[in-house]
Design a protein around this motif. Sequence first.
Motif, mmCIF file in Angstrom:
data_model
loop_
_atom_site.group_PDB
_atom_site.id
_atom_site.type_symbol
_atom_site.label_atom_id
_atom_site.label_comp_id
_atom_site.label_asym_id
_atom_site.label_seq_id
_atom_site.Cartn_x
_atom_site.Cartn_y
_atom_site.Cartn_z
ATOM 1 N N ALA A 123 32.661 27.192 31.784
ATOM 2 C CA ALA A 123 33.647 28.177 31.322
ATOM 3 C C ALA A 123 32.982 29.525 31.058
ATOM 4 N N ASP A 124 31.795 29.505 30.443
ATOM 5 C CA ASP A 124 31.077 30.770 30.191
ATOM 6 C C ASP A 124 30.716 31.456 31.494
ATOM 7 N N SER A 125 30.261 30.691 32.470
ATOM 8 C CA SER A 125 29.879 31.292 33.757
ATOM 9 C C SER A 125 31.091 31.889 34.461
ATOM 10 N N LEU A 126 32.216 31.159 34.459
ATOM 11 C CA LEU A 126 33.435 31.694 35.075
ATOM 12 C C LEU A 126 33.918 32.940 34.340
ATOM 13 N N SER A 127 33.829 32.890 33.019
ATOM 14 C CA SER A 127 34.256 34.058 32.232
ATOM 15 C C SER A 127 33.406 35.282 32.556
ATOM 16 N N THR A 128 32.091 35.067 32.647
ATOM 17 C CA THR A 128 31.185 36.185 32.965
ATOM 18 C C THR A 128 31.451 36.724 34.365
ATOM 19 N N ALA A 129 31.683 35.802 35.326
ATOM 20 C CA ALA A 129 31.883 36.225 36.715
ATOM 21 C C ALA A 129 33.196 36.963 36.910
ATOM 22 N N LEU A 130 34.225 36.603 36.154
ATOM 23 C CA LEU A 130 35.554 37.182 36.376
ATOM 24 C C LEU A 130 35.901 38.288 35.383
ATOM 25 N N ARG A 131 35.097 38.447 34.321
ATOM 26 C CA ARG A 131 35.419 39.455 33.322
ATOM 27 C C ARG A 131 35.434 40.860 33.924
ATOM 28 N N GLY A 132 34.531 41.097 34.844
ATOM 29 C CA GLY A 132 34.442 42.438 35.436
ATOM 30 C C GLY A 132 35.707 42.846 36.166
ATOM 31 N N TYR A 133 36.422 41.864 36.755
ATOM 32 C CA TYR A 133 37.644 42.220 37.479
ATOM 33 C C TYR A 133 38.738 42.706 36.531
ATOM 34 N N LEU A 134 38.765 42.159 35.308
ATOM 35 C CA LEU A 134 39.763 42.594 34.337
ATOM 36 C C LEU A 134 39.397 43.941 33.731
ATOM 37 N N VAL A 135 38.099 44.090 33.438
ATOM 38 C CA VAL A 135 37.652 45.340 32.815
ATOM 39 C C VAL A 135 37.770 46.513 33.788
ATOM 40 N N GLN B 198 39.476 50.149 39.228
ATOM 41 C CA GLN B 198 38.499 50.644 40.188
ATOM 42 C C GLN B 198 38.350 49.752 41.421
ATOM 43 N N ILE B 199 39.055 48.643 41.451
ATOM 44 C CA ILE B 199 38.908 47.722 42.583
ATOM 45 C C ILE B 199 39.663 48.257 43.787
ATOM 46 N N PRO B 200 38.978 48.496 44.912
ATOM 47 C CA PRO B 200 39.672 48.998 46.115
ATOM 48 C C PRO B 200 40.611 47.931 46.681
ATOM 49 N N MET B 201 41.752 48.363 47.182
ATOM 50 C CA MET B 201 42.771 47.431 47.659
ATOM 51 C C MET B 201 42.997 47.505 49.168
ATOM 52 N N ASP B 202 42.145 48.255 49.902
ATOM 53 C CA ASP B 202 42.320 48.306 51.354
ATOM 54 C C ASP B 202 41.879 46.978 51.960
ATOM 55 N N GLY B 203 42.273 46.718 53.212
ATOM 56 C CA GLY B 203 42.079 45.420 53.852
ATOM 57 C C GLY B 203 40.640 44.953 53.876
ATOM 58 N N THR B 204 39.727 45.775 54.355
ATOM 59 C CA THR B 204 38.326 45.369 54.492
ATOM 60 C C THR B 204 37.692 45.104 53.139
ATOM 61 N N ALA B 205 37.917 46.000 52.185
ATOM 62 C CA ALA B 205 37.328 45.847 50.855
ATOM 63 C C ALA B 205 37.901 44.622 50.143
ATOM 64 N N LEU B 206 39.211 44.394 50.284
ATOM 65 C CA LEU B 206 39.834 43.252 49.618
ATOM 66 C C LEU B 206 39.319 41.922 50.187
ATOM 67 N N HIS B 207 39.094 41.909 51.509
ATOM 68 C CA HIS B 207 38.544 40.706 52.132
ATOM 69 C C HIS B 207 37.143 40.408 51.603
ATOM 70 N N GLY B 208 36.322 41.469 51.492
ATOM 71 C CA GLY B 208 34.975 41.285 50.961
ATOM 72 C C GLY B 208 34.992 40.855 49.508
ATOM 73 N N LEU B 209 35.979 41.386 48.738
ATOM 74 C CA LEU B 209 36.095 41.016 47.329
ATOM 75 C C LEU B 209 36.437 39.534 47.178
ATOM 76 N N TRP B 210 37.417 39.084 47.963
ATOM 77 C CA TRP B 210 37.801 37.681 47.902
ATOM 78 C C TRP B 210 36.647 36.769 48.327
ATOM 79 N N GLN B 211 35.894 37.187 49.335
ATOM 80 C CA GLN B 211 34.769 36.382 49.807
ATOM 81 C C GLN B 211 33.681 36.262 48.738
ATOM 82 N N ALA B 212 33.349 37.373 48.116
ATOM 83 C CA ALA B 212 32.323 37.356 47.073
ATOM 84 C C ALA B 212 32.768 36.536 45.871
#
Length: 358
Positions: A55-67, A71-85
Amino acid sequence: MAEQNDDAEKTEDPTQKKLDDALKKGDVAKSQEVSTWFAMLGTGMVVAMLAPSTADSLSTALRGYLVNAHQIPMDGTALHGLWQATGLKVAAILALPLLLLLAMALVGNMIQHNLVWSAERMKPKLNKISPLAGFKRLFSAESLVNFLKGLVKIAVVSGLMVAVLWPQRDTIDTMIFRETGVLLEEVHILVLQLIAAILAVMTIVAAADYVWQRQRWHEKQKMTQREVREEYKQTEGDPLVKGKIRQLRMERSRKRMMAAVPDATVVITNPTHYAVALKYEQGMGAPVCLAKGTDQIALKIREVARNHSIPVVENPPLARALHATIDIDQEVPEEHYRAVAEVIGFVYRMRERGSWRG
């Protein structure tokens, strides 16, 4: 009528060949409740040992997306890379818990039987798509037992949940006001208590179901007397055929034996029950048995010997002793050298005098 009753009643324990054939087909004794028990045990181990760190690891990994959501780009290429990472991060975090659950699932099967690799279960069969066969399976005794077993498990698990959570109802009502860290810790403790209670009851259920499934599987593997006979014929051969082959071999051996009698030096008899034909020539270490037999075979040996002017000497003790201790094409045993030498010497002396009449 007897054959029909024999086929209808499976009263014989399965042979090793029947069990081996069942194993090759993937037909083994297996309790789903035992597998479920190990899966639940694995879940408890994951919750007890890995849940906080996961739970701590998931929280650390996903906290940045909420904070940094703005700033998260929503274009096709960037979103694909985001989902992959993100997918790679989550997979790496969940890999150990999932591997532990997979290992416990394998243990749950291997503790009941060795791993079986068989494609028999994957072969298409008409009875699997037959509506009538499906209807029979749906309303069979096994389906009824599984349905009742499912109802009992639901009732038991529901009762356990009530028994574990009801005393904590006041605490649960106020959990919404707890801080996140305290809330997760309290939920963690409640879940462990619930899993422990379920495991305690499932231990009894799994043990009883394993015994029942194994007994049922053994009954299914039983054979009729006719099946046992047919299997014996396939593995050992038809007794009638084997008897005929044995008889033919004995007749051929007897013919070869009789064909060797004319080469004998002497035939020692009992005089009517035993006959042993011996051959001795200069240079041989000891006389050799060419033929032997009792009753009718002994009579035939004496007849062939007289037809070919082979000396026939009556010596009942020696005839019985030789018949019991010597086989065809074997040398006379050492303990009978003296007695045999006296007989052969007697034959030679009679021949020299020309007084042997056969």
